[in-house]
Scaffold this active site. Structure first.
Site, short mmCIF file in Angstrom:
data_model
loop_
_atom_site.label_atom_id
_atom_site.label_comp_id
_atom_site.label_asym_id
_atom_site.label_seq_id
_atom_site.Cartn_x
_atom_site.Cartn_y
_atom_site.Cartn_z
N GLN A 174 57.65 48.13 -9.37
CA GLN A 174 58.69 48.89 -8.68
C GLN A 174 60.02 48.77 -9.41
O GLN A 174 60.18 47.93 -10.29
CB GLN A 174 58.84 48.36 -7.25
N ASP B 136 62.20 38.20 -0.97
CA ASP B 136 63.61 37.86 -1.11
C ASP B 136 63.94 36.47 -0.59
O ASP B 136 65.03 35.95 -0.81
CB ASP B 136 64.49 38.90 -0.40
N ASP C 72 48.46 40.06 -4.43
CA ASP C 72 48.40 41.16 -3.48
C ASP C 72 47.99 40.61 -2.12
O ASP C 72 46.98 39.89 -2.01
CB ASP C 72 47.41 42.22 -3.96
N ALA C 73 48.73 40.93 -1.08
CA ALA C 73 48.47 40.36 0.24
C ALA C 73 47.08 40.71 0.75
O ALA C 73 46.39 39.87 1.35
CB ALA C 73 49.54 40.83 1.23
N GLU D 12 53.63 36.83 -2.28
CA GLU D 12 54.46 37.95 -2.75
C GLU D 12 53.81 38.57 -3.98
O GLU D 12 53.36 37.86 -4.87
CB GLU D 12 55.87 37.46 -3.08
N ASP E 171 56.19 40.57 6.52
CA ASP E 171 57.50 41.14 6.16
C ASP E 171 57.30 42.02 4.94
O ASP E 171 57.71 41.69 3.83
CB ASP E 171 58.48 40.01 5.88
#
Length: 520
Positions: A260, A312, A364-365, A332, A383
């Site tokens: 991203q 974050d 990857d979740a 994450e 989140d």
């Protein structure tokens, strides 16, 4: 024999074996460039418009259709195959090399680059489609071939073409995009196209090009190379100027990771994080969002907490403020976000991801949940970014919530950030329905976050809907108190619950919900 007759005889001279091999290598290089251009358009579609099914289908189907149109348009050029091939490669290198910059600038200045995307796809597709008939003509020039020999030539041409496509498919994600970025990556690919055209014009097809045509080819190549060279030099300035127009505040950090575009802005102490243009937090009011997300999930004083997303470090910061928490597992996807959290955002998240109680997993979740075989968790906090792309939509599916529920210990809680019940009400209530379909009781709630507006969450547990509460040992807070939390469960008449089908892997309905909400 006249001079004209001599030139026509030269034109009909077949290529030697070595020249044919080199020409096939040029075919592979051109095919690689063509696929890179298509992948660059797809990448830009994801970055600029969210990369939905419509945009992706438009690029893929439009590109394939344009290949056929280009092949037909090449038919009148076959008597002049050598000149036409060089011209096509020059124009293709120029348009393809400039396409990323044009799309990026169009998006930032106009606000929508779909029409530029369509034009670029059509133009590049037609030029690539014209290559094969021209190359087939060049390979057959001056040869008296039967059907079997023609089939062999076509087989060699297709093999070189497909091998080049494979090369382009590997080079774009593994080399060009991570090392050069979108604008420079496309420009470098255009340079390769021009190099292939130069080899063809100055060496392979020299005998089939008249002196005037050779001079014109060299001039066109030099001008195109000069333009792409200027783009390579000024790419950073173009990107910086265009990017700044997308954000209301000064950009202090920008990076394109493997996954991203990451941007941080800062004005008068208000630091904001954007991922692919979507706001993730404002330092002025992130405490409202973070407390509303985390504290209800900690109401039963959990010892072991799982955070999916939240790279974050803000959610981890609030979790770690509680002494009853002994272990946090943070999953994450993007290591670049983790690096940002541990550097530029460290003061804001209090160094949470470097705390001894935190086990950081870069993965990857969805995959991590499928492969997890260890102990369960007393609290699970989801989140994750808004599901405005199919890739993110799978993280808001019933299947994903089923996997998340499977790692929740008996008596544990799960919370999901669920978007805005005001701006994207269908997406919000779709999330609630998807969690419920996974076998969980859900309590939806919402709070006001100035930078986001009305924002919603879903607290869940196996069985009946859980009660919204704060732990008796909850850390001091800046926003959330028992009265505010109780009011958060009340929805006004114009945002009452909607009965919707769940979002699944097979039917990612929530992605369309998000897009409709954005359009409104």
């Amino acid at each position: 024999m006249t001079v004209l007759d001599t030139e026509e005889a030269a034109t009909a001279r077949p290529l030697g074996r070595r020249a044919r091999v080199v020409l096939l290598a040029a075919v592979a290089a051109c095919a690689a460039c063509g696929l890179v251009y298509e992948l660059a358009l797809l990448t830009l579609s994801v970055s600029l418009t969210g990369g939905g099914i419509t945009e992706t289908s438009l690029i893929v189907a439009g590109f394939v259709a344009a290949l056929g149109v280009g092949a037909l348009l090449a038919k009148p050029l076959l008597p002049y195959a050598a000149q036409a091939f060089v011209g096509v490669e020059v124009v293709l290198g120029l348009i393809g090399g400039l396409s990323a910059a044009a799309l990026y600038v169009a998006f930032t200045f106009v606000g929508s680059s779909t029409w530029v995307l369509v034009v670029a796809t059509a133009a590049i597709g037609m030029l690539v489609g014209a290559e094969v008939p021209l190359l087939m003509t060049l390979l057959q020039t001056g040869r008296d071939s039967d059907a079997r020999e023609t089939g062999k030539v076509l087989a060699n041409l297709n093999a070189a073409d497909y091998a080049g496509a494979l090369l382009g498919g590997l080079v774009w994600p593994l080399v060009l995009l991570p090392m050069a970025g979108l604008i420079r990556g496309a420009a470098l690919t255009g340079m390769v196209n021009l190099a292939a055209a130069a080899v063809a014009a100055l060496f392979l097809l020299r005998g089939q090009l008249r002196p005037v045509a050779r001079v014109l080819s060299v001039v066109a190549l030099l001008l195109a190379a000069a333009l792409l060279g200027w783009l390579l030099v000024r790419a950073a300035d173009i990107e910086t100027t265009s990017r700044q127009r997308l954000y209301p505040d000064p950009v202090v950090f920008a990076q394109r990771s493997q996954y991203q575009e990451i941007v941080v802005t800062d004005r008068a102490g208000d630091m904001r994080l954007y991922l692919d243009g979507d706001l993730q937090f404002s330092s002025r009011d992130e405490h409202r969002y973070t407390e509303a997300l985390v504290y209800p999930a900690l109401s039963r004083s959990p010892e072991r907490v799982l955070i999916l997303g939240g790279g974050d470090g803000l959610a981890a910061r609030e979790v770690l403020r509680h002494n009853f928490v002994r272990e946090v597992v943070q999953v994450e996807l993007d290591p670049a976000v983790v690096e940002l959290a541990n550097t530029r955002l460290r003061d804001l998240n209090a160094g949470a991801l470097q705390d001894d109680r935190v086990t950081l997993v870069v993965a990857d979740a969805f995959r991590w949940l499928r492969e997890h075989t260890g102990a369960g968790f007393d609290s699970v906090i989801l989140d994750l970014p808004d599901p405005d792309t199919p890739a993110l939509g799978r993280l808001y599916s019933t299947e994903f919530y089923g996997l998340a529920a499977a790692v929740v210990n008996p008596g544990g809680l799960l919370v999901v950030q669920s978007g805005s019940p005001y701006s994207t009400p269908d997406a919000f209530w779709r999330t609630v329905a998807s969690v419920e379909t996974a076998g969980l009781g859900v309590t939806p709630y919402h709070v006001y976050v100035p930078s986001f507006g009305d924002w919603g969450f879903a607290l869940a547990q196996p069985g009946t809907p859980p009660e919204l509460a704060l732990s008796p040992s909850a850390a001091p807070r800046r926003f959330l108190d028992p009265a505010t939390l109780a009011a958060a469960a009340v929805f006004p008449l114009d945002r009452e619950r909607r009965s919707l089908e769940p979002s699944t892997l097979d039917r990612p309905r929530i992605v369309d919900d998000m897009r409709r909400g954005y359009e409104r």
